[in-house]
Design an enzyme around this catalytic site. Structure first.
Site, PDB file in Angstrom:
ATOM      1  N   ARG A   1     -14.863  44.873  -3.125  1.00  0.00           N
ATOM      2  CA  ARG A   1     -16.319  44.930  -3.072  1.00  0.00           C
ATOM      3  C   ARG A   1     -16.773  45.900  -1.988  1.00  0.00           C
TER       4      ARG A   1
ATOM      5  N   SER B   1      -9.968  10.645  16.879  1.00  0.00           N
ATOM      6  CA  SER B   1      -8.975  10.779  15.803  1.00  0.00           C
ATOM      7  C   SER B   1      -8.911  12.214  15.291  1.00  0.00           C
TER       8      SER B   1
ATOM      9  N   ARG C   1      -1.014  10.191   0.297  1.00  0.00           N
ATOM     10  CA  ARG C   1      -1.631  10.799   1.500  1.00  0.00           C
ATOM     11  C   ARG C   1      -0.674  11.797   2.146  1.00  0.00           C
TER      12      ARG C   1
ATOM     13  N   TYR D   1       0.819  -1.213   0.000  1.00  0.00           N
ATOM     14  CA  TYR D   1       0.000   0.000   0.000  1.00  0.00           C
ATOM     15  C   TYR D   1       0.859   1.271   0.000  1.00  0.00           C
TER      16      TYR D   1
ATOM     17  N   GLU E   1      -7.969   8.203  -2.141  1.00  0.00           N
ATOM     18  CA  GLU E   1      -6.912   7.765  -1.212  1.00  0.00           C
ATOM     19  C   GLU E   1      -7.465   7.368   0.146  1.00  0.00           C
TER      20      GLU E   1
ATOM     21  N   GLN F   1     -14.836  39.004   8.417  1.00  0.00           N
ATOM     22  CA  GLN F   1     -13.514  38.677   8.977  1.00  0.00           C
ATOM     23  C   GLN F   1     -13.576  37.327   9.698  1.00  0.00           C
TER      24      GLN F   1
HETATM   25  C1  LIG Z   1      -6.772   0.703   5.491  1.00  0.00           C
HETATM   26  C2  LIG Z   1      -7.891  -0.035   4.782  1.00  0.00           C
HETATM   27  C3  LIG Z   1      -9.168   0.761   4.832  1.00  0.00           C
HETATM   28  C4  LIG Z   1      -8.198  -1.358   5.497  1.00  0.00           C
HETATM   29  O1  LIG Z   1      -7.310  -2.305   5.129  1.00  0.00           O
HETATM   30  P1  LIG Z   1      -7.357  -3.793   5.664  1.00  0.00           P
HETATM   31  O2  LIG Z   1      -6.468  -4.572   4.796  1.00  0.00           O
HETATM   32  O3  LIG Z   1      -8.763  -4.253   5.818  1.00  0.00           O
HETATM   33  O4  LIG Z   1      -6.687  -3.621   7.023  1.00  0.00           O
HETATM   34  P2  LIG Z   1      -7.213  -3.562   8.506  1.00  0.00           P
HETATM   35  O5  LIG Z   1      -7.674  -4.884   8.916  1.00  0.00           O
HETATM   36  O6  LIG Z   1      -8.147  -2.424   8.724  1.00  0.00           O
HETATM   37  O7  LIG Z   1      -5.849  -3.253   9.175  1.00  0.00           O
HETATM   38  C5  LIG Z   1      -4.826  -4.199   9.285  1.00  0.00           C
HETATM   39  C6  LIG Z   1      -3.586  -3.544   9.804  1.00  0.00           C
HETATM   40  O8  LIG Z   1      -2.914  -2.944   8.709  1.00  0.00           O
HETATM   41  C7  LIG Z   1      -2.692  -1.568   8.983  1.00  0.00           C
HETATM   42  N1  LIG Z   1      -2.667  -0.823   7.725  1.00  0.00           N
HETATM   43  C8  LIG Z   1      -3.675  -0.635   6.847  1.00  0.00           C
HETATM   44  N2  LIG Z   1      -3.235   0.097   5.824  1.00  0.00           N
HETATM   45  C9  LIG Z   1      -1.948   0.362   6.052  1.00  0.00           C
HETATM   46  C10 LIG Z   1      -0.950   1.092   5.360  1.00  0.00           C
HETATM   47  N3  LIG Z   1      -1.234   1.711   4.212  1.00  0.00           N
HETATM   48  N4  LIG Z   1       0.275   1.160   5.896  1.00  0.00           N
HETATM   49  C11 LIG Z   1       0.564   0.565   7.067  1.00  0.00           C
HETATM   50  N5  LIG Z   1      -0.338  -0.147   7.779  1.00  0.00           N
HETATM   51  C12 LIG Z   1      -1.557  -0.221   7.272  1.00  0.00           C
HETATM   52  C13 LIG Z   1      -3.830  -1.191   9.880  1.00  0.00           C
HETATM   53  O9  LIG Z   1      -3.562  -0.008  10.573  1.00  0.00           O
HETATM   54  C14 LIG Z   1      -3.899  -2.406  10.764  1.00  0.00           C
HETATM   55  O10 LIG Z   1      -2.864  -2.336  11.715  1.00  0.00           O
HETATM   56  P3  LIG Z   1      -3.081  -2.961  13.164  1.00  0.00           P
HETATM   57  O11 LIG Z   1      -3.580  -4.347  12.976  1.00  0.00           O
HETATM   58  O12 LIG Z   1      -4.091  -2.098  13.831  1.00  0.00           O
HETATM   59  O13 LIG Z   1      -1.727  -2.851  13.770  1.00  0.00           O
HETATM   60  C15 LIG Z   1      -7.370  -0.238   3.359  1.00  0.00           C
HETATM   61  O14 LIG Z   1      -7.995  -1.246   2.773  1.00  0.00           O
HETATM   62  C16 LIG Z   1      -7.347   1.024   2.578  1.00  0.00           C
HETATM   63  O15 LIG Z   1      -6.324   1.701   2.562  1.00  0.00           O
HETATM   64  N6  LIG Z   1      -8.480   1.410   1.907  1.00  0.00           N
HETATM   65  C17 LIG Z   1      -8.580   2.649   1.169  1.00  0.00           C
HETATM   66  C18 LIG Z   1      -8.340   2.417  -0.292  1.00  0.00           C
HETATM   67  C19 LIG Z   1      -7.647   3.576  -0.940  1.00  0.00           C
HETATM   68  O16 LIG Z   1      -7.091   4.463  -0.302  1.00  0.00           O
HETATM   69  N7  LIG Z   1      -7.612   3.574  -2.229  1.00  0.00           N
HETATM   70  C20 LIG Z   1      -6.903   4.548  -3.000  1.00  0.00           C
HETATM   71  C21 LIG Z   1      -6.942   4.192  -4.458  1.00  0.00           C
HETATM   72  S1  LIG Z   1      -5.919   5.220  -5.439  1.00  0.00           S
HETATM   73  C22 LIG Z   1      -6.677   6.738  -5.459  1.00  0.00           C
HETATM   74  O17 LIG Z   1      -7.670   6.948  -4.833  1.00  0.00           O
HETATM   75  C23 LIG Z   1      -6.034   7.780  -6.310  1.00  0.00           C
HETATM   76  C24 LIG Z   1      -6.524   8.981  -6.376  1.00  0.00           C
HETATM   77  C25 LIG Z   1      -6.003  10.026  -7.247  1.00  0.00           C
HETATM   78  C26 LIG Z   1      -4.892  10.728  -6.609  1.00  0.00           C
HETATM   79  C27 LIG Z   1      -4.686  12.026  -7.298  1.00  0.00           C
HETATM   80  C28 LIG Z   1      -3.467  12.586  -6.752  1.00  0.00           C
HETATM   81  C29 LIG Z   1      -3.569  14.065  -6.644  1.00  0.00           C
HETATM   82  C30 LIG Z   1      -2.245  14.640  -6.296  1.00  0.00           C
HETATM   83  C31 LIG Z   1      -1.916  14.570  -4.846  1.00  0.00           C
HETATM   84  C32 LIG Z   1      -0.529  15.057  -4.572  1.00  0.00           C
HETATM   85  C33 LIG Z   1       0.461  14.011  -4.832  1.00  0.00           C
HETATM   86  C34 LIG Z   1       1.733  14.638  -5.194  1.00  0.00           C
HETATM   87  C35 LIG Z   1       2.742  13.647  -5.566  1.00  0.00           C
HETATM   88  C36 LIG Z   1       3.841  14.430  -6.174  1.00  0.00           C
HETATM   89  C37 LIG Z   1       4.872  13.551  -6.719  1.00  0.00           C
HETATM   90  O18 LIG Z   1       5.419  12.755  -5.952  1.00  0.00           O
HETATM   91  O19 LIG Z   1       5.177  13.711  -7.902  1.00  0.00           O
HETATM   92  C1  LIG Z   2     -11.403  12.017  -8.179  1.00  0.00           C
HETATM   93  C2  LIG Z   2     -11.132  10.576  -7.851  1.00  0.00           C
HETATM   94  C3  LIG Z   2      -9.978   9.994  -8.334  1.00  0.00           C
HETATM   95  C4  LIG Z   2      -9.718   8.647  -8.081  1.00  0.00           C
HETATM   96  N1  LIG Z   2      -8.603   8.090  -8.608  1.00  0.00           N
HETATM   97  C5  LIG Z   2      -8.357   6.778  -8.400  1.00  0.00           C
HETATM   98  C6  LIG Z   2      -7.203   6.163  -8.954  1.00  0.00           C
HETATM   99  O1  LIG Z   2      -6.398   6.795  -9.647  1.00  0.00           O
HETATM  100  N2  LIG Z   2      -7.000   4.851  -8.754  1.00  0.00           N
HETATM  101  C7  LIG Z   2      -7.853   4.108  -8.004  1.00  0.00           C
HETATM  102  O2  LIG Z   2      -7.610   2.912  -7.851  1.00  0.00           O
HETATM  103  N3  LIG Z   2      -8.943   4.667  -7.428  1.00  0.00           N
HETATM  104  C8  LIG Z   2      -9.207   5.982  -7.607  1.00  0.00           C
HETATM  105  N4  LIG Z   2     -10.307   6.567  -7.028  1.00  0.00           N
HETATM  106  C9  LIG Z   2     -11.215   5.764  -6.205  1.00  0.00           C
HETATM  107  C10 LIG Z   2     -11.122   6.079  -4.720  1.00  0.00           C
HETATM  108  O3  LIG Z   2      -9.886   5.676  -4.191  1.00  0.00           O
HETATM  109  C11 LIG Z   2     -12.266   5.411  -3.959  1.00  0.00           C
HETATM  110  O4  LIG Z   2     -13.477   5.947  -4.455  1.00  0.00           O
HETATM  111  C12 LIG Z   2     -12.132   5.645  -2.469  1.00  0.00           C
HETATM  112  O5  LIG Z   2     -11.055   4.907  -1.940  1.00  0.00           O
HETATM  113  C13 LIG Z   2     -13.421   5.331  -1.683  1.00  0.00           C
HETATM  114  O6  LIG Z   2     -13.830   4.038  -1.897  1.00  0.00           O
HETATM  115  P1  LIG Z   2     -15.341   3.682  -2.335  1.00  0.00           P
HETATM  116  O7  LIG Z   2     -15.639   4.467  -3.545  1.00  0.00           O
HETATM  117  O8  LIG Z   2     -15.395   2.207  -2.399  1.00  0.00           O
HETATM  118  O9  LIG Z   2     -16.230   4.215  -1.178  1.00  0.00           O
HETATM  119  P2  LIG Z   2     -17.183   3.335  -0.158  1.00  0.00           P
HETATM  120  O10 LIG Z   2     -16.257   2.496   0.624  1.00  0.00           O
HETATM  121  O11 LIG Z   2     -18.200   2.658  -0.980  1.00  0.00           O
HETATM  122  O12 LIG Z   2     -17.770   4.477   0.691  1.00  0.00           O
HETATM  123  C14 LIG Z   2     -19.182   4.787   0.784  1.00  0.00           C
HETATM  124  C15 LIG Z   2     -19.551   5.082   2.250  1.00  0.00           C
HETATM  125  O13 LIG Z   2     -19.374   3.912   3.024  1.00  0.00           O
HETATM  126  C16 LIG Z   2     -18.626   4.186   4.201  1.00  0.00           C
HETATM  127  N5  LIG Z   2     -17.808   3.032   4.567  1.00  0.00           N
HETATM  128  C17 LIG Z   2     -17.188   2.154   3.745  1.00  0.00           C
HETATM  129  N6  LIG Z   2     -16.517   1.235   4.459  1.00  0.00           N
HETATM  130  C18 LIG Z   2     -16.693   1.531   5.755  1.00  0.00           C
HETATM  131  C19 LIG Z   2     -16.235   0.962   6.971  1.00  0.00           C
HETATM  132  N7  LIG Z   2     -15.441  -0.097   6.994  1.00  0.00           N
HETATM  133  N8  LIG Z   2     -16.620   1.549   8.129  1.00  0.00           N
HETATM  134  C20 LIG Z   2     -17.409   2.627   8.117  1.00  0.00           C
HETATM  135  N9  LIG Z   2     -17.873   3.219   6.991  1.00  0.00           N
HETATM  136  C21 LIG Z   2     -17.525   2.678   5.834  1.00  0.00           C
HETATM  137  C22 LIG Z   2     -17.753   5.392   3.815  1.00  0.00           C
HETATM  138  O14 LIG Z   2     -17.358   6.131   4.970  1.00  0.00           O
HETATM  139  C23 LIG Z   2     -18.691   6.173   2.893  1.00  0.00           C
HETATM  140  O15 LIG Z   2     -19.509   6.992   3.699  1.00  0.00           O
HETATM  141  C24 LIG Z   2     -10.611   7.893  -7.285  1.00  0.00           C
HETATM  142  C25 LIG Z   2     -11.767   8.504  -6.783  1.00  0.00           C
HETATM  143  C26 LIG Z   2     -12.037   9.822  -7.059  1.00  0.00           C
HETATM  144  C27 LIG Z   2     -13.285  10.448  -6.525  1.00  0.00           C
END
Ligand SMILES: CC(C)(COP(=O)(O)OP(=O)(O)OC[C@H]1O[C@@H](n2cnc3c(N)ncnc32)[C@H](O)[C@@H]1OP(=O)(O)O)[C@@H](O)C(=O)NCCC(=O)NCCSC(=O)/C=C/CCCCCCCCCCCCC(=O)O
Ligand SMILES: Cc1cc2nc3c(=O)[nH]c(=O)nc-3n(C[C@H](O)[C@H](O)[C@H](O)COP(=O)(O)OP(=O)(O)OC[C@H]3O[C@@H](n4cnc5c(N)ncnc54)[C@H](O)[C@@H]3O)c2cc1C
Length: 654
Positions: free
Chosen positions: A320, A533, A295, A288, A434, A341
């Site tokens: 304005r 949190s 993030r 991940y 994310e 303000q």
């Molecule tokens: C975390 C989840 C929700 C849950 O995962 P799960 O596998 O079920 O785990 P848990 O059972 O809850 O937890 C198990 C333990 O693991 C720990 N954990 C979980 N995640 C992590 C982690 N990442 N690292 C370390 N440890 C982790 C957790 O704490 C538990 O620990 P413990 O047992 O309590 O000790 C997971 O499934 C999840 O992350 N879900 C979310 C999915 C998600 O984020 N998807 C993203 C898809 S990609 C996307 O969305 C892209 C978007 C577009 C981005 C556009 C970018 C814009 C620009 C931004 C600026 C960037 C600049 C960069 C510049 C450059 O570099 O050039």
């Molecule tokens: C602009 C944009 C760009 C993106 N770019 C990418 C990309 O480049 N690559 C990629 O892979 N993805 C990308 N995504 C997808 C994005 O990462 C997901 O939409 C995001 O991680 C949320 O997941 P979801 O859509 O499944 O939401 P859901 O999980 O379906 O969320 C819906 C609702 O359910 C609740 N919920 C879900 N699970 C739980 C839980 N365990 N406990 C309590 N509440 C919960 C949430 O809080 C929320 O209110 C992008 C999304 C957007 C909007």
């Protein structure tokens, strides 16, 4: 401060803004050095100057007047043009310089290589072994290939364990077979995947000998490198228009028995040998890493979006004029109203606080990366907790601040001439991508609960949770006088955060003792846990702001940052609008505080936020350039409305 020190003063500007700038008590360049860091601040000025000199890098027309196709084309044109100049303008190894250049030239609405730099390259850096890096990373950096990060599916984004895309190892042929077995398993959302990219890192559940081994990353070629046509066994396309980010082609992807070589699984940490032997990674969540990278970078990005919105609304509020405070005098600038303000200044303070927190989260990410390269996995959990909390709190509060900034511009704020709609749409997307915010808050919640357990076992947690072990204040907050100094504010903050965290932990314990399953007990407490949190993260932001201000050497800059810190701590603590005292202190510096963000007009893309303040004449120009004004009578009007009205008139004469 003598006015000549204010770098934002220029001949010919709207006198309303010049009057504001003359009041500044500090040098805006020096504050910019603190906001961005002096190197980046200087480089941003040089980058803006370089762009001025290259007309082909300028907007051909305002983005809001473009159709989606035109936006996509404009972004592609600029990326191509930039590729000819980029190495003369920025140091490509410096992410923040490159990001600034992209935002100034292309803007915030997305571009065909966003995900390439934000996630594809970081995923390769974090998860590919050396041989794989030689094969793909170097080509990616040279932009021979463009990639994205394909994880989210139509049916699952949050719950990664339930991703339905499968990668089944075929020992005979030493290949993985990738499949999207259901409609809900289609990859959905990945940025730039629809039309622009030819490669993707696809996250799929690994299966070896019928055993499910969880999500892993695989390199998949999506399109032919010469013709750009879609590869066999792949179906791909754009997911359609979105609330914002419409210059980007977020896409869908279906994989049908797609065979890829064994070495296309990224194998720096987890490995699959030829005979199918699986080697676990040293930390389960190393796969991940690209998400943690984004993030940690999102915080400065969202501080900047908030800064865009606030500099537009603060400058406009000084142009304005509306209504009277003293009926015998002229109409006042709307910034003079206490409500205006109170609406804006706490968010200005937050923009600074978020920028400092973001610099810290990037620094922490770099430290974790170096320590991981040395084989140490200890910092991963701390960084995950910190970035999960910051990502959620900052994107949410930045969205609130942007919306307040929009409302502060009245009706004109609702016109796309202000650009507020796009800034808001892009800002709030960060609440979802994310990791959905409320879900990420729970990740931090897990970490806090562990810290409470260790305190109860008599241990002393260190770092950001050390305060949980301090003896709590016994008296209520009513006895806490904020004017005693910042240390007292911080203690009060710690008190509130600690109390909430212990309250959530005790509640969780109570449910667990009552016989509920761990998961059920957790679900019953998530509202309390998320509150904890949120408070913990806001405490981190405040402490970081406080410590950062103590480091500032220039006394005039330090004084204005202390004013903002004071406002921030009071606002956060009392959670109401600022005291009149703080508002009065900030007021004379309001425009200079936003000038210090040194956002150029090109970068702003806002008529209301113009640096020279010539708002009204330019609003009129803007209106005249609307496509709808190119015909006196719209063809659609002739076709539908005119006959309707003529018909109605004819009917009434009968
Ligand atoms: C975390 C989840 C929700 C849950 O995962 P799960 O596998 O079920 O785990 P848990 O059972 O809850 O937890 C198990 C333990 O693991 C720990 N954990 C979980 N995640 C992590 C982690 N990442 N690292 C370390 N440890 C982790 C957790 O704490 C538990 O620990 P413990 O047992 O309590 O000790 C997971 O499934 C999840 O992350 N879900 C979310 C999915 C998600 O984020 N998807 C993203 C898809 S990609 C996307 O969305 C892209 C978007 C577009 C981005 C556009 C970018 C814009 C620009 C931004 C600026 C960037 C600049 C960069 C510049 C450059 O570099 O050039
Ligand atoms: C602009 C944009 C760009 C993106 N770019 C990418 C990309 O480049 N690559 C990629 O892979 N993805 C990308 N995504 C997808 C994005 O990462 C997901 O939409 C995001 O991680 C949320 O997941 P979801 O859509 O499944 O939401 P859901 O999980 O379906 O969320 C819906 C609702 O359910 C609740 N919920 C879900 N699970 C739980 C839980 N365990 N406990 C309590 N509440 C919960 C949430 O809080 C929320 O209110 C992008 C999304 C957007 C909007």
């Amino acid at each position: 401060m003598s006015a000549h020190l204010n770098a934002a003063l220029r001949e010919g500007d709207n006198p309303e803004l010049t009057e504001e700038r003359r009041k500044a008590t500090f040098d805006t360049r020096k504050l910019a050095d603190e906001f961005f860091g002096s190197h980046l601040a200087r480089r941003r000025r040089e980058i803006a100057k370089a762009i001025d000199a290259i007309p082909e890098l300028h907007d051909t027309k305002p983005l809001p007047f473009m159709t989606r196709e035109e936006k996509v084309e404009e972004a592609a044109r600029k990326v191509f043009t930039l590729s000819k100049h980029i190495t003369d303008i920025v140091d490509l190894s410096n992410n923040r310089e490159t990001q600034s250049l992209n935002e100034m030239v292309i803007g915030i609405e997305g571009m065909p290589i966003s995900l390439h730099f934000a996630m594809f390259i970081p995923a390769l850096q974090g998860q590919a072994d050396d041989e794989q890096k030689r094969e793909w990373l170097d080509r990616a950096i040279r932009m021979e290939i463009i990639g994205t990060y394909a994880q989210t599916e139509l049916g699952h984004g949050t719950n990664l364990r339930m991703l339905e895309t499968t990668a089944t190892y075929d020992k005979q042929n030493k290949e993985f077979i990738l499949n999207s077995p259901t409609l809900t398993s289609l990859k959905w959302w990945p940025g730039n995947m629809g039309k622009s990219c030819n490669y993707a890192i696809v996250v799929a559940n690994l299966i070896i000998d019928d055993k499910l081994l969880g999500p892993h990353s695989f390199m998949v070629q999506l399109r032919d490198e010469n013709s750009h046509e879609t590869m066999p066994n792949i179906q791909i396309g754009d997911i359609g228009p979105k609330m914002a980010y419409n210059s980007s082609d977020n896409g869908f992807l279906k994989l049908s028995n797609l065979r890829i070589p064994r070495r296309n699984m990224l194998m720096k940490h987890a490995k699959v040998q030829e005979d199918g032997t699986y080697k676990k990674p040293p930390h389960e969540k190393l796969a991940y890493s690209a998400m943690v990278h984004v993030r940690s970078h999102m915080i400065t990005q969202h501080a900047m979006l908030l800064a865009y919105a606030l500099s537009i609304s603060t400058r406009y509020s000084c142009i304005r004029r509306q209504g009277y405070i003293d009926p015998k005098k002229d109409e006042v600038k709307v910034i003079e109203y206490q409500t205006q303000q109170h609406r804006l200044f706490p968010h200005i303070a937050r923009a600074y606080a978020f920028a400092f927190a973001g610099t810290e989260s990037i620094r922490k990410f770099e430290i974790m990366k170096r320590s991981l390269e040395a084989g140490n996995i200890e910092l991963i959990a701390d960084l995950h907790a910190l970035t999960s909390g910051l990502k959620a709190v900052v994107t949410y509060l930045a969205g609130q601040g942007i919306e307040q900034a929009r409302q502060a511009c009245g009706g004109h704020g609702y016109s796309m001439a202000s650009y507020m709609g796009e800034i808001y749409g892009v800002g709030i997307a960060g609440c979802t991508y994310e990791g959905e915010n409320l879900v990420m808050m729970q990740q931090l919640g897990r970490y806090l609960i562990k810290a409470v357990k260790s305190v109860k076992e008599g241990k002393k947690p260190t770092g950001y949770v050390a305060y949980l072990a301090h003896a709590g204040q016994r008296h209520s907050l009513i006895d806490c006088r904020p004017n005693e100094g910042y240390a007292e504010h911080i203690r009060a903050f710690e008190h509130i955060a600690r109390r909430q965290t212990f309250r959530a932990a005790e509640r969780l314990q109570k449910y667990e003792n009552s016989g509920l399953s761990t998961e059920q007990a957790w679900n019953n407490c998530t509202v309390e846990l998320n509150r904890a949190s949120r408070l913990h993260t806001r405490l981190f932001i405040a402490c970081n702001f406080y410590e950062r201000v103590l480091d500032v050497e220039d006394m005039a800059v330090r004084e204005v940052l202390e004013d903002l810190l004071h406002l921030h701590l009071n606002y956060e603590l009392i959670d109401i609008a600022s005291y009149a005292l703080e508002a009065k202190k900030i007021r004379p510096n309001a425009v200079s505080l936003v000038d210090s963000w040194e956002i150029t007009d090109r970068e702003h893309r806002s008529v209301l936020g113009r640096r020279d303040g010539h708002v009204y004449e330019n609003l009129f120009k803007w209106a005249k350039s609307s496509d709808l004004n190119q015909n006196d009578v719209l063809p659609s009007h002739k076709k539908h409305l005119l006959p309707m009205m003529l018909n109605a008139r004819k009917q009434s004469k009968l």
